[in-house]
Design a protein around this motif. Sequence first.
Motif, PDB file in Angstrom:
ATOM      1  N   ALA A  70     -45.277 -34.271 -10.009  1.00 43.71           N
ATOM      2  CA  ALA A  70     -45.914 -33.305  -9.113  1.00 43.71           C
ATOM      3  C   ALA A  70     -44.946 -32.267  -8.554  1.00 43.71           C
ATOM      4  CB  ALA A  70     -46.588 -34.036  -7.954  1.00 43.71           C
ATOM      5  N   PHE A  71     -43.695 -32.649  -8.325  1.00 38.68           N
ATOM      6  CA  PHE A  71     -42.827 -31.809  -7.495  1.00 38.68           C
ATOM      7  C   PHE A  71     -41.592 -31.259  -8.224  1.00 38.68           C
ATOM      8  CE2 PHE A  71     -44.660 -35.120  -4.512  1.00 38.68           C
ATOM      9  CZ  PHE A  71     -45.739 -34.320  -4.160  1.00 38.68           C
ATOM     10  N   VAL A  72     -41.499 -31.509  -9.518  1.00 40.15           N
ATOM     11  CA  VAL A  72     -40.316 -31.069 -10.257  1.00 40.15           C
ATOM     12  C   VAL A  72     -40.762 -30.234 -11.457  1.00 40.15           C
ATOM     13  CG1 VAL A  72     -38.187 -31.840 -11.370  1.00 40.15           C
ATOM     14  CG2 VAL A  72     -39.249 -33.269  -9.615  1.00 40.15           C
ATOM     15  N   GLU A  73     -40.254 -29.006 -11.547  1.00 41.43           N
ATOM     16  CA  GLU A  73     -40.565 -28.168 -12.713  1.00 41.43           C
ATOM     17  C   GLU A  73     -39.885 -28.738 -13.954  1.00 41.43           C
ATOM     18  OE1 GLU A  73     -42.727 -25.941 -12.698  1.00 41.43           O
ATOM     19  OE2 GLU A  73     -42.895 -25.166 -10.652  1.00 41.43           O
ATOM     20  N   ASN A  74     -40.357 -28.321 -15.134  1.00 38.04           N
ATOM     21  CA  ASN A  74     -39.776 -28.850 -16.375  1.00 38.04           C
ATOM     22  C   ASN A  74     -38.269 -28.591 -16.470  1.00 38.04           C
ATOM     23  OD1 ASN A  74     -42.211 -29.833 -17.164  1.00 38.04           O
ATOM     24  ND2 ASN A  74     -42.722 -28.089 -18.475  1.00 38.04           N
TER      25      ASN A  74
END
Length: 353
Positions: free
Chosen positions: A98-102
């Motif tokens: 939910a909270f970390v971009e790729n």
Amino acid sequence: MRNSRIRASVQSLHAYVPGEQPGGDRPFIKLNTNENPYPPSPKVGEALRGLDADILRLYPPPSVDALRARIASMHDCGIENVFAGNGSDEVLALCTRAFVENDGSIGYFEPSYSLYPVLAAIRDTRTQPVALGPGFTWQDPPLEGSGLFFLTNPNAPTGMVFPSEAIEAFCAAFKGVVLIDEAYVDFAERDCMALAHRYDNVLVSRTLSKSYSLAGLRVGYCVGAAPLIEALMKLKDSYNLDRVAQTLALAALEDVDYMRENVALIKAQRDRLGQALAGMGFAVFPSQANFIWTQPPAVIPAPDYVATLRERGILIRYFPKSDLAAYVRITIGTPGEMAALVKATEAILERAG
Ligand SMILES: Cc1ncc(COP(=O)(O)O)c(C=O)c1O
């Protein structure tokens, strides 16, 4: 051997290694996975016996409302501030999605819960581990660079709590989401739940696995700002908590007094064991959890101590990673189990010395 059908990151993944769960007939004293030595509340047993198998025809309530409402009332917040998961491990895994971009990164202290780097590897993101200071003490993590920081308090495997002021200052300044993992907090003198109410980037997770004696049920939860909870709700399996888990978790949370009585017994045993180990020359770190982190004296190096205890039918936890290799983690058990551990340790020391 490489298999082109399996993603490269999965092929190279080192899966999380849980503590040994022995099968077979040999009875072990199990002090290796921070389980509770006492049974769950009698109310859980009653609820289990009261379950009609026929209800299992139907899918469970997908948004877990009754259980979330109970948790919300315990923490003086709304149901929109509560997420319930299949163990707090599910909460942690969903946070990485939910909270970390790729192309983002996940931060955590080293040492802390060894699942975090595995979750980052599963998510295929970078990590920003922050080495703790001397004696496993607090170090200020960088304020930027990670979308998510896992902050374990009390920490595992050390059992130590970090200073509240340092935690709050970090939460106030950190740009991403801070997940304060309070798996062991019922055994501690203070908690950080207020920060989940005060800051819109803080989630506090708890579990029923330890203090409520329900590791086998798989129920955990987190509390925090509604937008963060909504994000987790979007990502979860539709039916992430089965009917049995929802019903029995509710029964357990309706008997908090029973949990507190067991916690008091465990804390008393923890303090007694700490003194006994210190008296035998172990370096004992101040624990506010249901386990003790300790360094055996030089005459019995940690791996030998663990192996010899195992031969004597007692399992404790060892982390072979180089910076932790001198230490062991011992879960607090019943008075009888603790007496057996102390007796075995005295015998091992006598033979070694
Ligand atoms: C720090 C920490 N967080 C979370 C968990 C997982 O708890 P659960 O059983 O709720 O998945 C553990 C379990 O050992 C733990 O040590």
